[in-house]
Enzyme design. Structure first.
Site, mmCIF file in Angstrom:
data_model
loop_
_atom_site.group_PDB
_atom_site.id
_atom_site.type_symbol
_atom_site.label_atom_id
_atom_site.label_comp_id
_atom_site.label_asym_id
_atom_site.label_seq_id
_atom_site.Cartn_x
_atom_site.Cartn_y
_atom_site.Cartn_z
ATOM 1 N N GLY A 16 0.803 -1.214 0.000
ATOM 2 C CA GLY A 16 0.000 0.000 0.000
ATOM 3 C C GLY A 16 0.837 1.265 0.000
ATOM 4 O O GLY A 16 0.481 2.250 0.644
ATOM 5 N N ASN A 18 1.375 3.422 -2.340
ATOM 6 C CA ASN A 18 1.037 4.437 -3.337
ATOM 7 C C ASN A 18 0.393 5.679 -2.741
ATOM 8 O O ASN A 18 0.161 6.662 -3.450
ATOM 9 C CB ASN A 18 0.106 3.849 -4.399
ATOM 10 N N GLY A 20 -0.697 7.856 1.377
ATOM 11 C CA GLY A 20 -0.763 7.888 2.831
ATOM 12 C C GLY A 20 0.526 7.514 3.523
ATOM 13 O O GLY A 20 1.625 7.886 3.119
ATOM 14 N N GLY A 22 2.060 4.668 3.747
ATOM 15 C CA GLY A 22 2.966 3.830 2.971
ATOM 16 C C GLY A 22 3.876 4.638 2.073
ATOM 17 O O GLY A 22 5.073 4.355 1.960
ATOM 18 N N SER A 135 -3.435 -0.223 14.727
ATOM 19 C CA SER A 135 -4.095 1.018 15.117
ATOM 20 C C SER A 135 -4.420 0.935 16.594
ATOM 21 O O SER A 135 -4.699 -0.149 17.117
ATOM 22 C CB SER A 135 -5.393 1.208 14.324
ATOM 23 N N TYR A 160 -13.217 -3.112 11.666
ATOM 24 C CA TYR A 160 -11.882 -2.502 11.602
ATOM 25 C C TYR A 160 -11.089 -2.816 12.868
ATOM 26 O O TYR A 160 -9.922 -3.194 12.802
ATOM 27 C CB TYR A 160 -12.016 -0.993 11.422
#
Length: 289
Positions: A16, A18, A20, A22, A135, A160
């Site tokens: 991931g 691409n 945020g 990452g 998280s 989540y």
């Protein structure tokens, strides 16, 4: 001033990457001289994001859809070189109920099961660390082993939280197994605090999207700041199975440091059970037996 390590000659796979956190982690790694593999579901977006990378390091983009085990297996099969550290960063947050290509609840399947399979498939090639982004919203939740896909019980936040708790249980059981196998690889978990990324724009409830937009503007730290705990978990000298996050008030701000997990995230029996269930669901077994 923080000393930037020299990562020349080291290779990092960042899922991931691409956008945020990452992408910010990838920027830090390439700035320090590392070679970064941006493992992205959308290769075109990955290539566009790579234009923001600079420094002495290098990079490449490869296709990886964590919501499809065929894609996970294809990525692993296409990689044969040593990996310094695998960064399990990609994730989705509080989306509407859905299923992965393999029929798993979407958030658990993407955030945990996809990374579980990827880690085990790549583990024989990993030399230093596995870092998984969780998280602090993992708190106050248990894994619902009787109904992992939350059929008839789905809630965007509940799903989540379960997936992020699973990231930490996975990390602890992975470290236990690595230690038992005599491996020098270590596993760490981390979290960004409250960081403004595009994760907060996909809530199943449109009203929550608006509230989180306000929170991103008023309360949240930047994505660059939120990426610091991950970079710390990748590069700092830490005890095995550390949980790294901002060290300030309620783990929201401050320099990266070791945070405390919830008691549910320290449940060794739950960690072992989750590992067993994850092997059954993904068909991917412990690879250092």
């Amino acid at each position: 001033m923080t000393t930037i390590p020299d990562l020349s000659g080291k290779t990092y796979v960042v899922t991931g990457a691409n956008s945020g956190l990452g992408l910010e982690v990838a920027k830090k790694l390439t700035a320090a001289g590392g070679h970064v593999v941006l493992a992205c579901r959308d290769v075109a977006k990955g290539e566009a994001a790579a234009a923001a990378l600079s420094g002495p390091g290098t990079w490449e983009v490869r296709a990886l859809d964590l919501g499809d085990l065929n894609s996970v297996r294809a990525f692993a099969a296409g990689w044969t070189a040593p990996i310094t550290t695998l960064v399990n960063n990609a994730g989705i947050m509080m989306v509407a109920e859905g299923r992965t290509a393999d029929g798993f609840e979407l958030q658990l399947g993407t955030n945990h099961l996809g990374h579980f399979a990827l880690t085990n498939l790549l583990l024989p090639l990993i030399e230093e660390r596995v870092v998984s982004v969780s998280s602090d919203l993992h708190r106050g939740r248990q894994v619902n082993f009787d109904n992992l896909d939350l059929v008839g019980e789905y809630g965007p936040t509940r799903a989540y939280q379960q997936s992020k708790l699973s990231n930490l249980l996975f990390t602890s059981e992975l470290q236990r197994r690595l230690t038992a196998a005599g491996s020098a690889v270590v596993a760490h978990g981390c979290h960004p605090g409250y960081s403004a990324t595009n994760l907060q724009s996909h809530h199943a409830n449109p009203l929550m999207n608006k509230l989180m937009w306000v929170g991103n503007k008023v309360v949240a730290t930047s994505a660059e700041f939120g990426a610091r705990p991950t970079f710390h978990a990748i590069t700092a000298d830490l005890p095995p199975d550390s949980y790294v996050g901002p060290s300030g008030f309620r783990g929201l701000r401050g320099a990266p440091g070791i945070n405390q997990r919830s008691k549910e995230a320290r449940d060794a029996d739950a960690a072992r059970r989750l590992w067993s269930v994850s092997e059954e669901r993904t068909g991917v077994a412990w690879s250092l037996a």
